[in-house]
Design a protein around this motif. Sequence first.
Motif, mmCIF file in Angstrom:
data_model
loop_
_atom_site.group_PDB
_atom_site.id
_atom_site.type_symbol
_atom_site.label_atom_id
_atom_site.label_comp_id
_atom_site.label_asym_id
_atom_site.label_seq_id
_atom_site.Cartn_x
_atom_site.Cartn_y
_atom_site.Cartn_z
ATOM 1 N N GLU A 114 -11.510 -43.146 -3.709
ATOM 2 C CA GLU A 114 -11.846 -42.957 -2.292
ATOM 3 C C GLU A 114 -10.881 -43.682 -1.357
ATOM 4 O O GLU A 114 -10.492 -43.166 -0.328
ATOM 5 C CB GLU A 114 -13.281 -43.456 -2.046
ATOM 6 N N ALA A 115 -10.478 -44.887 -1.714
ATOM 7 C CA ALA A 115 -9.651 -45.690 -0.799
ATOM 8 C C ALA A 115 -8.225 -45.156 -0.686
ATOM 9 O O ALA A 115 -7.654 -45.114 0.392
ATOM 10 C CB ALA A 115 -9.630 -47.138 -1.270
ATOM 11 N N SER A 116 -7.632 -44.769 -1.808
ATOM 12 C CA SER A 116 -6.214 -44.397 -1.791
ATOM 13 C C SER A 116 -5.996 -42.886 -1.819
ATOM 14 O O SER A 116 -4.888 -42.422 -1.604
ATOM 15 C CB SER A 116 -5.500 -44.998 -3.003
ATOM 16 N N VAL A 117 -7.059 -42.107 -2.098
ATOM 17 C CA VAL A 117 -6.990 -40.638 -2.257
ATOM 18 C C VAL A 117 -6.087 -40.250 -3.425
ATOM 19 O O VAL A 117 -5.610 -39.119 -3.512
ATOM 20 C CB VAL A 117 -6.521 -39.925 -0.953
ATOM 21 N N LYS A 118 -5.839 -41.183 -4.323
ATOM 22 C CA LYS A 118 -5.040 -40.825 -5.503
ATOM 23 C C LYS A 118 -5.901 -40.001 -6.456
ATOM 24 O O LYS A 118 -7.047 -40.355 -6.734
ATOM 25 C CB LYS A 118 -4.547 -42.079 -6.218
ATOM 26 N N PRO A 119 -5.339 -38.933 -6.988
ATOM 27 C CA PRO A 119 -6.122 -38.101 -7.902
ATOM 28 C C PRO A 119 -6.328 -38.801 -9.245
ATOM 29 O O PRO A 119 -5.426 -39.471 -9.745
ATOM 30 C CB PRO A 119 -5.267 -36.843 -8.069
ATOM 31 N N LEU A 120 -7.527 -38.644 -9.794
ATOM 32 C CA LEU A 120 -7.836 -39.211 -11.105
ATOM 33 C C LEU A 120 -7.875 -38.088 -12.148
ATOM 34 O O LEU A 120 -7.215 -38.121 -13.167
ATOM 35 C CB LEU A 120 -9.195 -39.918 -11.046
ATOM 36 N N ILE A 121 -8.697 -37.087 -11.866
ATOM 37 C CA ILE A 121 -8.824 -35.921 -12.744
ATOM 38 C C ILE A 121 -8.838 -34.685 -11.853
ATOM 39 O O ILE A 121 -9.431 -34.725 -10.758
ATOM 40 C CB ILE A 121 -10.180 -35.929 -13.503
ATOM 41 N N MET A 122 -8.193 -33.620 -12.263
ATOM 42 C CA MET A 122 -8.301 -32.339 -11.559
ATOM 43 C C MET A 122 -8.726 -31.291 -12.579
ATOM 44 O O MET A 122 -8.171 -31.237 -13.666
ATOM 45 C CB MET A 122 -6.959 -31.925 -10.947
ATOM 46 N N LYS A 123 -9.719 -30.486 -12.219
ATOM 47 C CA LYS A 123 -10.138 -29.390 -13.106
ATOM 48 C C LYS A 123 -10.039 -28.076 -12.356
ATOM 49 O O LYS A 123 -10.491 -27.974 -11.216
ATOM 50 C CB LYS A 123 -11.568 -29.600 -13.591
ATOM 51 N N GLN A 124 -9.446 -27.099 -12.999
ATOM 52 C CA GLN A 124 -9.330 -25.762 -12.424
ATOM 53 C C GLN A 124 -10.106 -24.779 -13.291
ATOM 54 O O GLN A 124 -10.018 -24.814 -14.519
ATOM 55 C CB GLN A 124 -7.869 -25.325 -12.390
ATOM 56 N N ASN A 125 -10.890 -23.932 -12.621
ATOM 57 C CA ASN A 125 -11.514 -22.802 -13.311
ATOM 58 C C ASN A 125 -11.168 -21.567 -12.505
ATOM 59 O O ASN A 125 -11.398 -21.545 -11.302
ATOM 60 C CB ASN A 125 -13.049 -22.934 -13.381
ATOM 61 N N SER A 126 -10.572 -20.583 -13.157
ATOM 62 C CA SER A 126 -10.167 -19.378 -12.440
ATOM 63 C C SER A 126 -10.593 -18.145 -13.205
ATOM 64 O O SER A 126 -10.639 -18.143 -14.432
ATOM 65 C CB SER A 126 -8.651 -19.333 -12.254
ATOM 66 N N ASP A 127 -10.909 -17.100 -12.434
ATOM 67 C CA ASP A 127 -11.238 -15.803 -13.018
ATOM 68 C C ASP A 127 -10.592 -14.757 -12.123
ATOM 69 O O ASP A 127 -11.040 -14.536 -10.998
ATOM 70 C CB ASP A 127 -12.763 -15.611 -13.076
ATOM 71 N N VAL A 128 -9.526 -14.156 -12.619
ATOM 72 C CA VAL A 128 -8.809 -13.153 -11.849
ATOM 73 C C VAL A 128 -8.939 -11.825 -12.582
ATOM 74 O O VAL A 128 -8.337 -11.646 -13.637
ATOM 75 C CB VAL A 128 -7.323 -13.541 -11.688
ATOM 76 N N LYS A 129 -9.759 -10.972 -12.055
ATOM 77 C CA LYS A 129 -10.010 -9.636 -12.649
ATOM 78 C C LYS A 129 -10.372 -9.752 -14.123
ATOM 79 O O LYS A 129 -9.883 -8.996 -14.959
ATOM 80 C CB LYS A 129 -8.768 -8.747 -12.462
ATOM 81 N N GLY A 130 -11.180 -10.742 -14.456
ATOM 82 C CA GLY A 130 -11.643 -10.900 -15.827
ATOM 83 C C GLY A 130 -10.790 -11.808 -16.687
ATOM 84 O O GLY A 130 -11.198 -12.199 -17.787
ATOM 85 N N HIS A 131 -9.599 -12.149 -16.212
ATOM 86 C CA HIS A 131 -8.745 -13.075 -16.968
ATOM 87 C C HIS A 131 -9.090 -14.495 -16.527
ATOM 88 O O HIS A 131 -8.942 -14.835 -15.362
ATOM 89 C CB HIS A 131 -7.268 -12.789 -16.687
ATOM 90 N N THR A 132 -9.529 -15.325 -17.484
ATOM 91 C CA THR A 132 -9.984 -16.669 -17.117
ATOM 92 C C THR A 132 -8.957 -17.721 -17.506
ATOM 93 O O THR A 132 -8.178 -17.548 -18.446
ATOM 94 C CB THR A 132 -11.315 -16.999 -17.814
ATOM 95 N N LYS A 133 -9.007 -18.818 -16.734
ATOM 96 C CA LYS A 133 -8.142 -19.957 -17.041
ATOM 97 C C LYS A 133 -8.912 -21.222 -16.720
ATOM 98 O O LYS A 133 -9.565 -21.314 -15.680
ATOM 99 C CB LYS A 133 -6.873 -19.895 -16.194
ATOM 100 N N ASP A 134 -8.844 -22.183 -17.636
ATOM 101 C CA ASP A 134 -9.457 -23.493 -17.401
ATOM 102 C C ASP A 134 -8.385 -24.541 -17.638
ATOM 103 O O ASP A 134 -7.732 -24.532 -18.690
ATOM 104 C CB ASP A 134 -10.634 -23.729 -18.360
#
Lengths: 121, 259
Positions: free
Chosen positions: B94-114
């Motif tokens: 919170e203090a520095s806004v430095k990222p710790l973990i990033m998670k992406q979930n995507s679904d593009v026309k049925g093709h998924t990516k995590d």
Amino acid sequence: MKTNPTIVKILVSIALIAGIAGLILSLTPLKMIALIPSVLGIVFGIAAYAIAKSKKGKLGFIYMVLIIATIGMVTSLVREFGMEDKVAVDEQFQETTKQAATETEEGDDLEDALDELEDLE
Amino acid sequence: MRILILVLIYVALLGGVSAQVPSTIPYQNGEVLNFKVSYFMKSLWTDLAGLEMKVIDVPGKSKPINRLEFNASTFSSWDSYVKIRHSYQTWVDEASVKPLIMKQNSDVKGHTKDAKYSFKFKSGIAAIDVSSSDGSPLKKDLTIYANTYDIVSLLYYLRTLDFEKLSPGKSFPVTVLFLERILKINVKYLGKETISIEKQGKKSCYKLAMELENNFVVKKDANFLWLTADSNRTPAQITAIFKEGQVLVKLTEAKGLKN
């Protein structure tokens, strides 16, 4: 009434194709792009009307083409400015992202990552 | 459609703005921002998708952590033709806004990516873990720097900067981890500009240019961000040029603002 000259028939044909294309597109997500053929349909339709009227030709079909093109244009404008686009609720996808969040927050990953920030500055 | 963008070498010349530690945090737990994403097609803007950004406190950790959410979805009228869902969740200190973990979930026309990025600043690496429905899994480590962000944390980090202390033309470098690559971006402050914001009328904004080293997903030198010139520094507008055309992202609603 006389039959319409060839130029009128050509203009009406173009107006009809454009008007129908505009009407169909106005019912899809490409509703703003539908304005292009709809407006073209109206323009060509008016041109056909003006020539046919001056030559005392038949106007009935021209009126019909103008109505089709106008309906397409009005439909586009109403859908664009009168109706709000919304995102559908996708429960399955929301569940996937919720699980991803829960896994992260209940595990040790975040504390390990915080340790990596210790004494950095 | 690919959405939204966004990695470095430190040269001095920050002009009085620290690129390391945020001066103030202009957002709070519960802030929700909604945007409309439009594409410029055949000389007309066509609305394509909605984008929601949220700030959520994560309790029970040794230091305060925010979860920054970024959810993009095509409008229901488009779903029958091209259904797209993207979710980026970044946990930041919170203090520095430095990222710790990033998670992406995507679904593009049925093709998924995590995807999962674990930022290890002391070790100088980000551990990448990607799985997709139509590719082999990918695990690798990438070198990161003290000022490396992901696309979501970068946007929130930029909100913490005091642009009143910057003169137009001043720039500073950042690096962004996006699509499993480190991108070098030069952020240049262009000055104030008044733009129209839905439900808020005309507002003065800080305009930033985000210049990439090379074309990558977007054209390298045609990406702009407007932040409201008030104590919230709310993202009001973003423009970018993709291979398929120009994209415009406009703020439509802001709830739970801190100020």
